[in-house]
Design an enzyme around this catalytic site. Structure first.
Site, PDB file in Angstrom:
ATOM      1  N   SER A 144      67.106  22.226 -38.073  1.00 28.83           N
ATOM      2  CA  SER A 144      66.691  23.489 -38.003  1.00 28.83           C
ATOM      3  C   SER A 144      67.302  24.531 -36.712  1.00 28.83           C
ATOM      4  CB  SER A 144      65.176  23.094 -37.067  1.00 28.83           C
ATOM      5  OG  SER A 144      64.791  24.359 -36.550  1.00 28.83           O
ATOM      6  N   TYR A 157      61.589  18.526 -30.216  1.00 29.57           N
ATOM      7  CA  TYR A 157      61.919  18.885 -31.388  1.00 29.57           C
ATOM      8  C   TYR A 157      63.324  19.335 -31.486  1.00 29.57           C
ATOM      9  CZ  TYR A 157      61.714  21.200 -36.075  1.00 29.57           C
ATOM     10  OH  TYR A 157      61.847  21.738 -37.139  1.00 29.57           O
TER      11      TYR A 157
HETATM   12  N1  LIG Z   1      59.039  25.400 -42.296  1.00 29.69           N
HETATM   13  C1  LIG Z   1      59.990  25.769 -41.631  1.00 29.69           C
HETATM   14  O1  LIG Z   1      59.747  26.898 -41.283  1.00 29.69           O
HETATM   15  C2  LIG Z   1      61.031  25.069 -41.145  1.00 29.69           C
HETATM   16  C3  LIG Z   1      61.937  25.526 -40.258  1.00 29.69           C
HETATM   17  C4  LIG Z   1      63.121  24.704 -39.642  1.00 29.69           C
HETATM   18  C5  LIG Z   1      63.109  23.403 -40.201  1.00 29.69           C
HETATM   19  N2  LIG Z   1      62.113  22.787 -40.837  1.00 29.69           N
HETATM   20  C6  LIG Z   1      62.282  21.532 -41.242  1.00 29.69           C
HETATM   21  O2  LIG Z   1      62.158  21.328 -42.604  1.00 29.69           O
HETATM   22  C7  LIG Z   1      61.677  19.918 -42.642  1.00 29.69           C
HETATM   23  C8  LIG Z   1      60.405  19.947 -43.600  1.00 29.69           C
HETATM   24  O3  LIG Z   1      59.493  20.895 -43.022  1.00 29.69           O
HETATM   25  P1  LIG Z   1      58.323  21.522 -43.874  1.00 29.69           P
HETATM   26  O4  LIG Z   1      57.956  23.047 -43.158  1.00 29.69           O
HETATM   27  O5  LIG Z   1      58.205  20.971 -45.242  1.00 29.69           O
HETATM   28  O6  LIG Z   1      57.050  20.584 -42.978  1.00 29.69           O
HETATM   29  P2  LIG Z   1      55.632  20.123 -43.631  1.00 29.69           P
HETATM   30  O7  LIG Z   1      55.145  21.258 -44.474  1.00 29.69           O
HETATM   31  O8  LIG Z   1      54.862  19.983 -42.167  1.00 29.69           O
HETATM   32  O9  LIG Z   1      55.630  18.848 -44.381  1.00 29.69           O
HETATM   33  C9  LIG Z   1      56.263  17.779 -43.465  1.00 29.69           C
HETATM   34  C10 LIG Z   1      56.627  16.550 -44.536  1.00 29.69           C
HETATM   35  O10 LIG Z   1      56.806  15.358 -43.744  1.00 29.69           O
HETATM   36  C11 LIG Z   1      55.913  14.186 -43.895  1.00 29.69           C
HETATM   37  N3  LIG Z   1      55.934  13.628 -42.569  1.00 29.69           N
HETATM   38  C12 LIG Z   1      55.456  13.674 -41.456  1.00 29.69           C
HETATM   39  N4  LIG Z   1      55.379  12.711 -40.789  1.00 29.69           N
HETATM   40  C13 LIG Z   1      55.669  11.643 -41.667  1.00 29.69           C
HETATM   41  C14 LIG Z   1      55.713  10.252 -41.425  1.00 29.69           C
HETATM   42  N5  LIG Z   1      55.530   9.506 -40.048  1.00 29.69           N
HETATM   43  N6  LIG Z   1      56.206   9.394 -42.348  1.00 29.69           N
HETATM   44  C15 LIG Z   1      56.506  10.132 -43.735  1.00 29.69           C
HETATM   45  N7  LIG Z   1      56.606  11.129 -44.045  1.00 29.69           N
HETATM   46  C16 LIG Z   1      55.924  12.009 -42.917  1.00 29.69           C
HETATM   47  C17 LIG Z   1      54.628  14.989 -44.246  1.00 29.69           C
HETATM   48  O11 LIG Z   1      53.960  14.217 -44.963  1.00 29.69           O
HETATM   49  P3  LIG Z   1      52.547  13.051 -44.729  1.00 29.69           P
HETATM   50  O12 LIG Z   1      51.965  14.143 -43.446  1.00 29.69           O
HETATM   51  O13 LIG Z   1      51.715  13.009 -46.079  1.00 29.69           O
HETATM   52  O14 LIG Z   1      53.283  12.100 -44.074  1.00 29.69           O
HETATM   53  C18 LIG Z   1      55.238  16.216 -45.050  1.00 29.69           C
HETATM   54  O15 LIG Z   1      55.639  15.792 -46.387  1.00 29.69           O
HETATM   55  C19 LIG Z   1      61.295  19.421 -41.475  1.00 29.69           C
HETATM   56  O16 LIG Z   1      62.280  18.531 -40.966  1.00 29.69           O
HETATM   57  C20 LIG Z   1      61.231  20.612 -40.439  1.00 29.69           C
HETATM   58  O17 LIG Z   1      61.735  20.298 -39.192  1.00 29.69           O
HETATM   59  C21 LIG Z   1      61.129  23.598 -41.272  1.00 29.69           C
END
Ligand SMILES: NC(=O)c1ccc[n+]([C@@H]2O[C@H](COP(=O)([O-])OP(=O)(O)OC[C@H]3O[C@@H](n4cnc5c(N)ncnc54)[C@H](OP(=O)(O)O)[C@@H]3O)[C@@H](O)[C@H]2O)c1
Length: 299
Positions: A144, A157
């Site tokens: 990120s 984070y």
């Molecule tokens: N969205 C943004 O704006 C943004 C910006 C910068 C970076 N990112 C990065 O992009 C990536 C995806 O983000 P996102 O926005 O898609 O997040 P999200 O919608 O909250 O999804 C997170 C995913 O991670 C899984 N997860 C969480 N804890 C887990 C665990 N202990 N074991 C296995 N799976 C786990 C969740 O599934 P379960 O809860 O079902 O386990 C879910 O599928 C992350 O690394 C985040 O830091 C996102």
């Protein structure tokens, strides 16, 4: 060069239950990869796996908590048994508590580091030996902008996401000549799906529509990073070049930019909301059940 053709490759995508992960899985499956979707939420994983299978992909859902050492070992065993040796690992699962650092417990900080950094490093370790034996493999770590510029309330984070960038850099340098490569995907704000979009809806804040990247684009860029063996791809919105320059050359400008762009104010609103939620949850735990009249913390 270690460009990897995704046709017939076996790929693991963590975070496959919601947010960006399913879009990454779509893109890899679209290029012919066999995909294992990993996350804790079984029903959501099953829905996403069914959708991909209906579109003709070979896909399995593997429910697992990637912060557990045993679950990590078991999930690799299941994937290798059902889909074959792992060629691609996309460490996408991650998230933040979006609260003030000094209010987090030691366990909460540890949990953030485990989810966002340690589990990705250790999953990589588990697949690396096999990849080296076959002289073929690619690891993608989803990081990120928070790992590069200082967004408020992201201490643990940001440490993990910056650590992931460093881990990927060394991994790539050490193993690329032996057929195993690694890429970092650096994300800014994401629209339509993912934690940012969900938080905005939950907390009732508006994200600027022009400052967001579509998750489908992140999926496509992830596939491209693997196919073309890219060291680092920053998938950033609109003024991407400007953000990139700030991120790479002037990270110290981050706080001033956050002030000027209103990011500080938005993050403050989110952090206050999360603090209220945390206080309410603590009160409920000590009362032994739900309290009536839940306010802003209600989910
Ligand atoms: N969205 C943004 O704006 C943004 C910006 C910068 C970076 N990112 C990065 O992009 C990536 C995806 O983000 P996102 O926005 O898609 O997040 P999200 O919608 O909250 O999804 C997170 C995913 O991670 C899984 N997860 C969480 N804890 C887990 C665990 N202990 N074991 C296995 N799976 C786990 C969740 O599934 P379960 O809860 O079902 O386990 C879910 O599928 C992350 O690394 C985040 O830091 C996102």
């Amino acid at each position: 060069m270690t460009k990897l053709d995704l046709g017939g490759a076996t790929a693991i995508v963590t975070g496959g239950s919601r947010g960006i992960g399913p879009y990454i899985a779509d893109a890899l499956a679209g290029q012919g990869a066999r995909v294992a979707l990993v996350a804790r939420s079984e029903p959501e994983l099953a829905v996403n796996a069914r959708r991909l299978a209906d579109a003709g992909a070979e896909v399995i859902a593997v429910p697992a908590d990637i912060t557990s050492a045993q679950a990590r070992r078991e999930l690799i065993e299941v994937v290798e048994r059902r889909l074959g040796p792992v060629d691609v690992l996309v460490n996408n699962a991650g998230g933040d508590l979006q609260r003030e650092f000094h209010n987090l417990t030691e366990d909460e900080v540890q949990g953030l580091l485990e989810l966002n950094l340690t589990s990705a490093v250790l999953l990589t370790r588990l697949v690396l030996a096999g990849m080296l034996e076959r002289g073929r493999g690619h690891v993608v770590n989803v990081s990120s902008m928070a790992g590069r510029v200082s967004f408020p309330y992201t201490e643990a984070y940001a440490a993990a996401k910056d650590g992931l960038i460093a881990f990927t850099r060394v991994l790539r340098a050490d193993y690329r000549s032996r057929g195993v490569s690694a890429s970092t995907i650096i994300l800014g704000p994401v629209g339509e799906a993912g934690v940012g979009a969900r938080t905005a809806e939950e907390v009732g804040i508006k994200l600027p529509p022009v400052g967001l990247v579509a998750p489908a684009k992140i999926g496509r860029q992830t596939a491209r990073a693997i196919r073309r063996d890219k060291r680092e791809l920053a998938v950033l919105p609109g003024p991407g070049r400007l953000l990139r320059a700030i991120m790479d050359r002037f990270p110290g400008l981050g706080p001033a930019l956050n002030r000027a762009s209103g990011t500080n104010k938005t993050m403050r609103t989110v952090a206050e909301y999360r603090e209220r939620e945390a206080r309410l949850a603590a009160a409920e735990r000590s009362a032994g059940g739900p309290l009536s009249g839940r306010g802003a913390g209600e989910r």
